[in-house]
Design a protein around this motif. Structure first.
Motif, PDB file in Angstrom:
ATOM      1  N   PRO A  10       0.813  -1.218   0.000  1.00 40.22           N
ATOM      2  CA  PRO A  10       0.000   0.000   0.000  1.00 40.22           C
ATOM      3  C   PRO A  10       0.848   1.271   0.000  1.00 40.22           C
ATOM      4  O   PRO A  10       1.995   1.276   0.434  1.00 40.22           O
ATOM      5  CB  PRO A  10      -0.804  -0.108   1.304  1.00 40.22           C
ATOM      6  CG  PRO A  10       0.002  -1.002   2.180  1.00 40.22           C
ATOM      7  CD  PRO A  10       0.744  -1.935   1.274  1.00 40.22           C
ATOM      8  N   VAL A  11       0.246   2.338  -0.523  1.00 38.03           N
ATOM      9  CA  VAL A  11       0.845   3.674  -0.493  1.00 38.03           C
ATOM     10  C   VAL A  11      -0.135   4.552   0.281  1.00 38.03           C
ATOM     11  O   VAL A  11      -1.286   4.714  -0.128  1.00 38.03           O
ATOM     12  CB  VAL A  11       1.058   4.237  -1.917  1.00 38.03           C
ATOM     13  CG1 VAL A  11       1.646   5.636  -1.848  1.00 38.03           C
ATOM     14  CG2 VAL A  11       1.942   3.312  -2.744  1.00 38.03           C
ATOM     15  N   ASN A  12       0.308   5.099   1.400  1.00 34.99           N
ATOM     16  CA  ASN A  12      -0.575   5.907   2.233  1.00 34.99           C
ATOM     17  C   ASN A  12      -1.042   7.160   1.513  1.00 34.99           C
ATOM     18  O   ASN A  12      -0.248   7.807   0.827  1.00 34.99           O
ATOM     19  CB  ASN A  12       0.131   6.306   3.532  1.00 34.99           C
ATOM     20  CG  ASN A  12       0.387   5.127   4.428  1.00 34.99           C
ATOM     21  OD1 ASN A  12      -0.396   4.180   4.471  1.00 34.99           O
ATOM     22  ND2 ASN A  12       1.489   5.166   5.149  1.00 34.99           N
ATOM     23  N   PRO A  13      -2.322   7.523   1.675  1.00 31.84           N
ATOM     24  CA  PRO A  13      -2.808   8.778   1.108  1.00 31.84           C
ATOM     25  C   PRO A  13      -1.956   9.953   1.602  1.00 31.84           C
ATOM     26  O   PRO A  13      -1.545   9.989   2.759  1.00 31.84           O
ATOM     27  CB  PRO A  13      -4.242   8.870   1.626  1.00 31.84           C
ATOM     28  CG  PRO A  13      -4.642   7.443   1.836  1.00 31.84           C
ATOM     29  CD  PRO A  13      -3.391   6.764   2.326  1.00 31.84           C
ATOM     30  N   GLY A  14      -1.688  10.881   0.697  1.00 31.55           N
ATOM     31  CA  GLY A  14      -0.879  12.044   1.024  1.00 31.55           C
ATOM     32  C   GLY A  14       0.605  11.865   0.740  1.00 31.55           C
ATOM     33  O   GLY A  14       1.381  12.808   0.842  1.00 31.55           O
ATOM     34  N   THR A  15       1.021  10.655   0.350  1.00 36.12           N
ATOM     35  CA  THR A  15       2.422  10.389   0.037  1.00 36.12           C
ATOM     36  C   THR A  15       2.794  11.060  -1.282  1.00 36.12           C
ATOM     37  O   THR A  15       2.075  10.938  -2.268  1.00 36.12           O
ATOM     38  CB  THR A  15       2.687   8.875  -0.062  1.00 36.12           C
ATOM     39  OG1 THR A  15       2.330   8.266   1.179  1.00 36.12           O
ATOM     40  CG2 THR A  15       4.136   8.579  -0.374  1.00 36.12           C
ATOM     41  N   LEU A  16       3.933  11.762  -1.282  1.00 37.57           N
ATOM     42  CA  LEU A  16       4.446  12.406  -2.485  1.00 37.57           C
ATOM     43  C   LEU A  16       5.564  11.544  -3.077  1.00 37.57           C
ATOM     44  O   LEU A  16       6.461  11.116  -2.351  1.00 37.57           O
ATOM     45  CB  LEU A  16       4.991  13.799  -2.169  1.00 37.57           C
ATOM     46  CG  LEU A  16       4.000  14.787  -1.563  1.00 37.57           C
ATOM     47  CD1 LEU A  16       4.704  16.084  -1.197  1.00 37.57           C
ATOM     48  CD2 LEU A  16       2.843  15.042  -2.516  1.00 37.57           C
ATOM     49  N   LEU A  17       5.493  11.304  -4.386  1.00 34.09           N
ATOM     50  CA  LEU A  17       6.477  10.459  -5.059  1.00 34.09           C
ATOM     51  C   LEU A  17       6.833  11.044  -6.419  1.00 34.09           C
ATOM     52  O   LEU A  17       6.050  11.792  -7.010  1.00 34.09           O
ATOM     53  CB  LEU A  17       5.920   9.043  -5.258  1.00 34.09           C
ATOM     54  CG  LEU A  17       5.617   8.255  -3.986  1.00 34.09           C
ATOM     55  CD1 LEU A  17       4.730   7.063  -4.298  1.00 34.09           C
ATOM     56  CD2 LEU A  17       6.916   7.789  -3.340  1.00 34.09           C
ATOM     57  N   GLN A  18       8.006  10.662  -6.933  1.00 34.78           N
ATOM     58  CA  GLN A  18       8.431  10.985  -8.283  1.00 34.78           C
ATOM     59  C   GLN A  18       8.475   9.676  -9.060  1.00 34.78           C
ATOM     60  O   GLN A  18       9.178   8.747  -8.657  1.00 34.78           O
ATOM     61  CB  GLN A  18       9.834  11.607  -8.293  1.00 34.78           C
ATOM     62  CG  GLN A  18       9.883  13.047  -7.857  1.00 34.78           C
ATOM     63  CD  GLN A  18       9.280  13.988  -8.875  1.00 34.78           C
ATOM     64  OE1 GLN A  18       8.439  14.783  -8.517  1.00 34.78           O
ATOM     65  NE2 GLN A  18       9.660  13.896 -10.116  1.00 34.78           N
ATOM     66  N   PHE A  19       7.718   9.598 -10.147  1.00 34.82           N
ATOM     67  CA  PHE A  19       7.653   8.386 -10.939  1.00 34.82           C
ATOM     68  C   PHE A  19       8.256   8.589 -12.325  1.00 34.82           C
ATOM     69  O   PHE A  19       8.177   9.667 -12.900  1.00 34.82           O
ATOM     70  CB  PHE A  19       6.205   7.933 -11.146  1.00 34.82           C
ATOM     71  CG  PHE A  19       5.550   7.305  -9.951  1.00 34.82           C
ATOM     72  CD1 PHE A  19       6.269   6.661  -8.953  1.00 34.82           C
ATOM     73  CD2 PHE A  19       4.171   7.332  -9.829  1.00 34.82           C
ATOM     74  CE1 PHE A  19       5.640   6.060  -7.872  1.00 34.82           C
ATOM     75  CE2 PHE A  19       3.529   6.729  -8.761  1.00 34.82           C
ATOM     76  CZ  PHE A  19       4.269   6.097  -7.785  1.00 34.82           C
ATOM     77  N   ARG A  20       8.801   7.495 -12.844  1.00 36.76           N
ATOM     78  CA  ARG A  20       9.203   7.402 -14.247  1.00 36.76           C
ATOM     79  C   ARG A  20       8.374   6.267 -14.838  1.00 36.76           C
ATOM     80  O   ARG A  20       8.390   5.141 -14.340  1.00 36.76           O
ATOM     81  CB  ARG A  20      10.696   7.087 -14.374  1.00 36.76           C
ATOM     82  CG  ARG A  20      11.154   6.902 -15.828  1.00 36.76           C
ATOM     83  CD  ARG A  20      12.658   6.690 -15.927  1.00 36.76           C
ATOM     84  NE  ARG A  20      13.157   5.561 -15.156  1.00 36.76           N
ATOM     85  CZ  ARG A  20      13.174   4.294 -15.581  1.00 36.76           C
ATOM     86  NH1 ARG A  20      12.708   3.976 -16.773  1.00 36.76           N
ATOM     87  NH2 ARG A  20      13.677   3.345 -14.812  1.00 36.76           N
ATOM     88  N   ILE A  21       7.630   6.603 -15.902  1.00 40.16           N
ATOM     89  CA  ILE A  21       6.733   5.625 -16.513  1.00 40.16           C
ATOM     90  C   ILE A  21       7.081   5.500 -17.998  1.00 40.16           C
ATOM     91  O   ILE A  21       6.860   6.436 -18.763  1.00 40.16           O
ATOM     92  CB  ILE A  21       5.257   6.044 -16.364  1.00 40.16           C
ATOM     93  CG1 ILE A  21       4.927   6.361 -14.901  1.00 40.16           C
ATOM     94  CG2 ILE A  21       4.341   4.969 -16.919  1.00 40.16           C
ATOM     95  CD1 ILE A  21       3.596   7.042 -14.704  1.00 40.16           C
ATOM     96  N   PRO A  22       7.638   4.369 -18.412  1.00 38.94           N
ATOM     97  CA  PRO A  22       7.918   4.175 -19.831  1.00 38.94           C
ATOM     98  C   PRO A  22       6.627   3.854 -20.588  1.00 38.94           C
ATOM     99  O   PRO A  22       6.006   2.821 -20.347  1.00 38.94           O
ATOM    100  CB  PRO A  22       8.896   3.002 -19.869  1.00 38.94           C
ATOM    101  CG  PRO A  22       8.897   2.397 -18.509  1.00 38.94           C
ATOM    102  CD  PRO A  22       8.135   3.282 -17.588  1.00 38.94           C
ATOM    103  N   LEU A  23       6.209   4.777 -21.457  1.00 35.54           N
ATOM    104  CA  LEU A  23       4.972   4.598 -22.220  1.00 35.54           C
ATOM    105  C   LEU A  23       5.265   4.469 -23.703  1.00 35.54           C
ATOM    106  O   LEU A  23       6.097   5.203 -24.244  1.00 35.54           O
ATOM    107  CB  LEU A  23       4.036   5.792 -22.015  1.00 35.54           C
ATOM    108  CG  LEU A  23       3.394   5.959 -20.652  1.00 35.54           C
ATOM    109  CD1 LEU A  23       2.543   7.215 -20.617  1.00 35.54           C
ATOM    110  CD2 LEU A  23       2.549   4.749 -20.308  1.00 35.54           C
ATOM    111  N   GLN A  24       4.552   3.565 -24.333  1.00 35.06           N
ATOM    112  CA  GLN A  24       4.647   3.409 -25.782  1.00 35.06           C
ATOM    113  C   GLN A  24       3.935   4.587 -26.428  1.00 35.06           C
ATOM    114  O   GLN A  24       2.763   4.820 -26.180  1.00 35.06           O
ATOM    115  CB  GLN A  24       3.995   2.087 -26.217  1.00 35.06           C
ATOM    116  CG  GLN A  24       4.108   1.800 -27.692  1.00 35.06           C
ATOM    117  CD  GLN A  24       5.527   1.462 -28.107  1.00 35.06           C
ATOM    118  OE1 GLN A  24       6.231   0.757 -27.394  1.00 35.06           O
ATOM    119  NE2 GLN A  24       5.946   1.960 -29.244  1.00 35.06           N
TER     120      GLN A  24
END
Length: 116
Positions: free
Chosen positions: A53-67
């Protein structure tokens, strides 16, 4: 739940979302680990499935490889988790995120995927 929250929820539901059938991995930029898999995407948010789980309010930086067209583009987004549902018997957690930081170039790519 107050009326303002209901209006916001209704507005969020009206955003065009696109399911991502190949479920690309989502990487946490800070430690370059797999955070989960992309389920769906809109210009303002995304849903991820993950083993924890990821708690509500958590700030993250994502990298998403998209076609995108003929190539894969690494989309970089700053997100805030809004909700997490970890009640699935399979052990999968579902988390909804609001995009709070994205470049105009990457937003344009998402818009193309969502609206085309």
């Amino acid at each position: 739940m107050n009326n303002e929250t209901n209006i916001k929820d209704d507005e969020q539901r009206r955003l065009t979302r696109v399911s991502i059938p190949e479920h690309p991995q989502i990487f946490d930029v800070n430690n370059n680990t797999v955070a989960g898999q992309l389920v769906n995407l809109s210009i303002e948010g995304l849903m991820m499935m993950s083993p924890s789980p990821v708690n509500p309010g958590t700030l993250l930086q994502f990298r998403i490889p998209l076609q995108c067209c003929e190539s894969v583009v690494d989309i970089l987004v700053g997100v805030e988790s809004l909700w997490c549902d970890d009640t699935d018997e399979s052990g999968v957690c579902w988390t909804g995120f609001h995009i709070i930081d994205i470049s105009s170039e990457h937003l344009e790519i998402i818009s193309t995927l969502v609206y085309d």
